[in-house]
Design an enzyme around this catalytic site. Structure first.
Site, PDB file in Angstrom:
ATOM      1  N   ASP A 101       0.842  -1.196   0.000  1.00  0.00           N
ATOM      2  CA  ASP A 101       0.000   0.000   0.000  1.00  0.00           C
ATOM      3  C   ASP A 101       0.874   1.242   0.000  1.00  0.00           C
ATOM      4  O   ASP A 101       1.744   1.391   0.862  1.00  0.00           O
ATOM      5  CB  ASP A 101      -0.880   0.031   1.244  1.00  0.00           C
ATOM      6  N   HIS A 109      -7.265   6.111   0.916  1.00  0.00           N
ATOM      7  CA  HIS A 109      -8.142   6.015   2.073  1.00  0.00           C
ATOM      8  C   HIS A 109      -7.321   5.948   3.356  1.00  0.00           C
ATOM      9  O   HIS A 109      -6.103   5.792   3.324  1.00  0.00           O
ATOM     10  CB  HIS A 109      -9.036   4.773   1.968  1.00  0.00           C
ATOM     11  N   ASP A 141      -6.786  -3.229  11.161  1.00  0.00           N
ATOM     12  CA  ASP A 141      -5.865  -2.095  11.143  1.00  0.00           C
ATOM     13  C   ASP A 141      -5.105  -2.003  12.461  1.00  0.00           C
ATOM     14  O   ASP A 141      -5.693  -1.678  13.495  1.00  0.00           O
ATOM     15  CB  ASP A 141      -6.632  -0.786  10.914  1.00  0.00           C
ATOM     16  N   GLU A 162     -11.569  -0.092  -1.774  1.00  0.00           N
ATOM     17  CA  GLU A 162     -12.471  -0.867  -2.616  1.00  0.00           C
ATOM     18  C   GLU A 162     -13.515   0.026  -3.264  1.00  0.00           C
ATOM     19  O   GLU A 162     -13.821   1.114  -2.768  1.00  0.00           O
ATOM     20  CB  GLU A 162     -13.186  -1.931  -1.771  1.00  0.00           C
ATOM     21  N   HIS A 212     -21.133 -10.657   1.143  1.00  0.00           N
ATOM     22  CA  HIS A 212     -21.853 -11.907   0.953  1.00  0.00           C
ATOM     23  C   HIS A 212     -23.010 -12.108   1.914  1.00  0.00           C
ATOM     24  O   HIS A 212     -23.790 -13.046   1.742  1.00  0.00           O
ATOM     25  CB  HIS A 212     -20.879 -13.084   1.102  1.00  0.00           C
ATOM     26  N   THR A 229     -12.697 -10.374  -3.482  1.00  0.00           N
ATOM     27  CA  THR A 229     -12.287 -10.979  -2.214  1.00  0.00           C
ATOM     28  C   THR A 229     -13.163 -12.177  -1.846  1.00  0.00           C
ATOM     29  O   THR A 229     -14.073 -12.551  -2.568  1.00  0.00           O
ATOM     30  CB  THR A 229     -12.378  -9.944  -1.082  1.00  0.00           C
ATOM     31  N   GLU A 257      -8.356 -12.445  -3.828  1.00  0.00           N
ATOM     32  CA  GLU A 257      -7.586 -12.513  -2.583  1.00  0.00           C
ATOM     33  C   GLU A 257      -8.483 -13.070  -1.497  1.00  0.00           C
ATOM     34  O   GLU A 257      -9.714 -13.067  -1.612  1.00  0.00           O
ATOM     35  CB  GLU A 257      -7.039 -11.146  -2.188  1.00  0.00           C
ATOM     36  N   LEU A 278      -9.883 -13.397   4.961  1.00  0.00           N
ATOM     37  CA  LEU A 278      -9.470 -13.675   6.327  1.00  0.00           C
ATOM     38  C   LEU A 278      -8.204 -14.517   6.315  1.00  0.00           C
ATOM     39  O   LEU A 278      -7.875 -15.149   5.302  1.00  0.00           O
ATOM     40  CB  LEU A 278     -10.580 -14.414   7.076  1.00  0.00           C
ATOM     41  N   ARG A 280      -2.016 -12.303   4.847  1.00  0.00           N
ATOM     42  CA  ARG A 280      -0.925 -11.433   4.537  1.00  0.00           C
ATOM     43  C   ARG A 280       0.331 -11.967   5.172  1.00  0.00           C
ATOM     44  O   ARG A 280       0.281 -12.874   6.002  1.00  0.00           O
ATOM     45  CB  ARG A 280      -1.262  -9.986   4.953  1.00  0.00           C
TER      46      ARG A 280
END
Length: 520
Positions: free
Chosen positions: A130, A169, A177, A262, A375, A417, A458, A461, A494
């Site tokens: 990022d 953002h 975060d 997004e 979803h 995602t 991607e 979770l 990640r």
């Protein structure tokens, strides 16, 4: 599965105290795919009682567990699909959020170098980074890329490729975060005088996570429009890192288009009190979007439609509790269809404008953007959570076709995602959410493929087990697709200390081989 069983107890303990960087990048899809009841409880504050469904190992049953592991391993290997000879799908790994400090300095470069070497050893193709607007443009039109230059040099020396995200953002305030990187201070100062530059809900709450799309063409940012600010930033990046573009180190630019990077409205925000599986709220109450809505209503010949729905519930409402989203509700009335079409059109037009500028700034190079996988409530008629986020996708309308066609105009890849989530797991642990991640993934993948664009994906979770990897592979390379379609790339969320543990890295290496089309 075998590794998940052997290490489940240890993983449960780790999840309770793990760095929040292990969670999704600004993405609150709270679901049981984390493979841990403690994990879900720690994040959602809700107790999950069906421990047996997660196959947790009892301390008093070591011998029986070992036998079960051996039996399940044999069964899985017998049933597991062989991906040898399938198309090569490159894999990238998201780097931790806090690599660049709030003072715009690279943190622990030697540690980064070691981790990148470990990723290279298992044949990962590259990493995702990022580039935070709030760190780089501290003063209007003055860009400091020095920390990113240092990081990218290490990536290049590690012989890895780069996916770079233009992150317009805020990082902070969402699940996942562990650092706080607001948008530029000079923008926040403007917001104090003119709070309508931010998305606003019906309560008047302003969300400083990103700019409202209502200022795309408004000169409210030190004589610049929102679009001009985005373009200037992207052009500066392109000029600064020309050498890495020309050498092929930078493989792709992902352009942030809204909340959490997004293409969506910030309709579900934890800091506003939202909890999964709340439907969220419409985010169009700033004066610029209200003006746009009134103009659209006037053009339609119904000035009385120039206002937002007053019966759409609250952040944590369920569809059937609202007169707007319930079955047969106002969402499907003449006014409801007008409003939702306008609301979605604003989203699509914003994406169209920004991707047009991105294509200009990065001419000749590949661009992409991310679409959120919302979803929950997918199995209801209205698809309320999607509608609140700007996806006009009720059961009688395909809301992702227009989005895919917009991406196609700019030859942009669509990154989606939640490809690791299973609908059955959702039904077991969150039956009230009426979620269907598998149905949603299938709809979006086909909308993108039918539009003739590349689609990447991607995970939403953390994923360390074979079961989750197998689900990703099933979506990445559908076995019965008559056209042989497959995703163009996969980005793993990640890099973390847990991933670097020997047994997890070994399982991850196996996943990489299968994604690359190699035998295991």
């Amino acid at each position: 599965m075998r590794q998940a069983l052997l290490s489940q107890a240890a993983m449960d303990a780790r999840f309770l105290c793990c760095p929040v960087a292990l969670l999704p990048r600004c993405h609150p899809k709270l679901a049981p795919a984390a493979r841990s009841n403690h994990f879900v409880q720690a994040i959602t504050g809700r107790k999950v009682s069906n421990l047996a469904s997660h196959k947790m190992v009892s301390r008093s049953s070591t011998s029986s567990t070992a036998a079960a592991v051996e039996e399940m391993t044999k069964e899985e290997e017998k049933e597991e699909r062989d991906f040898a000879g399938t198309p090569y799908v490159p894999i990238y790994v998201m780097l931790p959020l806090g690599l660049i400090s709030e003072s715009n300095e690279l943190v622990n470069p030697e540690g980064i170098r070691r981790d990148l070497q470990a990723l290279k050893s298992v044949n990962v193709d590259g990493v995702m980074v990022d580039c935070w607007w709030g760190l780089v443009e501290d003063t209007p039109q003055k860009y400091n890329w020095s920390a990113y230059r240092e990081l990218f040099t290490i990536v290049k020396e590690s012989d890895l490729k780069l996916q770079v995200v233009m992150s317009f953002h805020q990082c902070g305030g969402n699940v996942g975060d562990d650092v706080n990187i607001p948008i530029p201070k000079w923008v926040l100062e403007i917001g104090k005088e003119n709070p309508d530059i931010f998305f606003t809900d019906k309560h008047g709450h302003r969300n400083p996570e990103c700019l409202t799309w209502g200022v795309d063409k408004e000169r409210v940012l030190k004589s610049r429009t929102g679009l001009e600010v985005y373009f200037d930033y992207m052009r500066s990046f392109r000029q600064e890192f020309d050498d890495l573009f020309q050498s092929g180190v930078i493989a792709e630019i992902e352009v942030g288009l809204g909340a959490c990077g997004e293409l969506r409205y910030p309709s579900y925000v934890p800091r506003s009190g939202w909890e999964y599986p709340g439907i969220g709220e419409f985010q169009c109450y700033d004066k610029y979007l209200i003006k746009s809505l009134k103009q659209a209503a006037e053009a339609r010949g119904h000035t009385e439609w120039g206002c937002c729905p007053d019966n759409a519930g609250e952040y944590n409402s369920k569809p059937q509790e609202t007169d707007f989203f319930r079955d047969g509700g106002d969402y499907d009335s003449y006014y409801g269809r007008f409003f939702l079409k306008w609301y979605s059109k604003v989203l699509i037009e914003h994406g169209d404008r920004v991707l047009m500028l991105a294509k200009l700034a990065f001419e000749g190079f590949h661009i992409a953007s991310k679409v959120s996988g919302i979803h929950w409530w997918y199995k209801t008629a209205s698809h309320a959570a999607e509608l609140a986020a700007g996806f006009y996708n009720p059961c009688n309308r395909d809301g992702y076709v227009e989005i895919a066609e917009m991406f196609a105009k700019h030859d942009a890849s669509l990154n989606f995602t939640c490809v690791e989530l299973r609908t059955l797991a959702q039904e077991e642990d969150f039956p009230e959410a009426l979620a269907d991640p598998e149905g949603l993934v299938w709809q979006v993948l086909n909308a993108a493929w039918d539009a003739g664009i590349y689609v990447a994906s991607e995970n939403a979770l953390p994923c360390y087990d074979r079961d989750g990897y197998n689900k990703i592979l099933e979506n990445a390379k559908p076995s019965k697709n008559p056209d042989g379609r497959h995703i163009s790339a996969f980005t793993y969320l990640r890099l973390s200390p847990v991933l670097m543990e020997e047994h997890n890295l070994h399982e991850f290496a196996r996943f990489v081989k299968r994604l690359h089309g190699e035998g295991v």
